[in-house]
Write a protein that holds these residues in place. Structure first.
Motif, short mmCIF file in Angstrom:
data_model
loop_
_atom_site.label_atom_id
_atom_site.label_comp_id
_atom_site.label_asym_id
_atom_site.label_seq_id
_atom_site.Cartn_x
_atom_site.Cartn_y
_atom_site.Cartn_z
N TYR A 62 0.83 -1.21 0.00
CA TYR A 62 0.00 0.00 0.00
C TYR A 62 0.86 1.26 0.00
O TYR A 62 2.05 1.22 0.34
CB TYR A 62 -0.99 -0.06 1.18
CG TYR A 62 -2.11 -1.01 0.86
CD1 TYR A 62 -3.26 -0.55 0.24
CD2 TYR A 62 -1.98 -2.37 1.10
CE1 TYR A 62 -4.28 -1.43 -0.11
CE2 TYR A 62 -2.99 -3.25 0.77
CZ TYR A 62 -4.13 -2.78 0.15
OH TYR A 62 -5.13 -3.65 -0.20
N ALA A 82 0.34 -3.50 4.63
CA ALA A 82 -0.65 -2.44 4.83
C ALA A 82 -0.02 -1.07 5.01
O ALA A 82 1.17 -0.93 5.34
CB ALA A 82 -1.52 -2.78 6.04
N SER A 102 0.35 -6.19 8.85
CA SER A 102 -0.76 -5.27 9.09
C SER A 102 -0.28 -3.87 9.43
O SER A 102 0.89 -3.64 9.76
CB SER A 102 -1.64 -5.81 10.22
OG SER A 102 -2.27 -7.01 9.82
N GLN A 103 -1.23 -2.94 9.41
CA GLN A 103 -0.96 -1.51 9.56
C GLN A 103 -0.15 -1.20 10.82
O GLN A 103 -0.37 -1.74 11.88
CB GLN A 103 -2.25 -0.69 9.55
CG GLN A 103 -3.21 -0.97 10.68
CD GLN A 103 -4.11 -2.18 10.45
OE1 GLN A 103 -3.98 -2.93 9.50
NE2 GLN A 103 -5.05 -2.37 11.36
#
Length: 185
Positions: A62, A82, A102-103
């Motif tokens: 991303y 992310a 993940s973020q």
């Protein structure tokens, strides 16, 4: 790449060629990578490859992912990374197939030797094996390998290689708290 035996208070810690390459990458990240629309994963994979990264197929990196050195990055197939992830890869960083980061997760490939008179900068590789999941805001330290199928729970800290595959780890430092059902593609 890392200059050893220097005085980091008045001298650079990295070679001139490394600093120039990172500066060029920072400009590309700022003007071409970061502002790209979220669905343009192929564009961001192209930019990473242009800077020496090995990027598999169906990879979703991303736009707000911070990558220190794409030339040290290897991403397998079907990987998701992310927004808000930091890949501080001063050394090799390998992310296996079907891995998810993940973020806000932070993979930190460097530190300092606090016992050295010059506080020597050190860098070690990080390996994330196939099917591993690093949950939101987890921290992975330099020199760590996450085994296949491992889950690192949100906000956990991993400062040494984890041993058991298909296991859920949580806490500071991360410890095994459960098993994960194994799924292979």
């Amino acid at each position: 790449m890392i200059i050893e035996g220097n005085d980091p208070t008045v001298e650079p810690s990295f070679t001139l060629s490394n600093r120039l390459a990172r500066q060029l990458w920072n400009w590309v990240w700022l003007f071409l990578f970061r502002p790209s629309p979220r669905p343009m994963h192929a564009w961001r994979a192209f930019l990473l490859r242009a800077f020496g990264a090995s990027v598999g197929t169906d990879v979703h990196v991303y736009p707000a992912v911070r990558i220190w050195a794409p030339w040290h990055l290897e991403i397998g197939n079907n990987v998701g990374i992310a927004d808000g992830v930091t890949l501080y890869n001063m050394n090799r960083l390998r992310i296996g197939d079907y891995a998810v980061i993940s973020q806000g997760a932070h993979l930190c490939g460097g530190s300092h030797d606090y016992n050295a008179a010059n506080f020597q900068l050190i860098a070690e590789p990080i390996t994330v094996e196939n099917h591993a999941w690093i949950c939101a805001e987890a921290f992975i330290s330099h020199g760590v390998t996450l085994p296949a199928g491992a889950v690192v729970a949100a906000r956990s800290v991993v400062n040494k290689t984890l041993q058991a595959s298909w296991t859920v780890y949580a806490g500071v430092p991360a410890r095994p708290i459960g098993k994960r059902t194994q799924h292979e593609h």
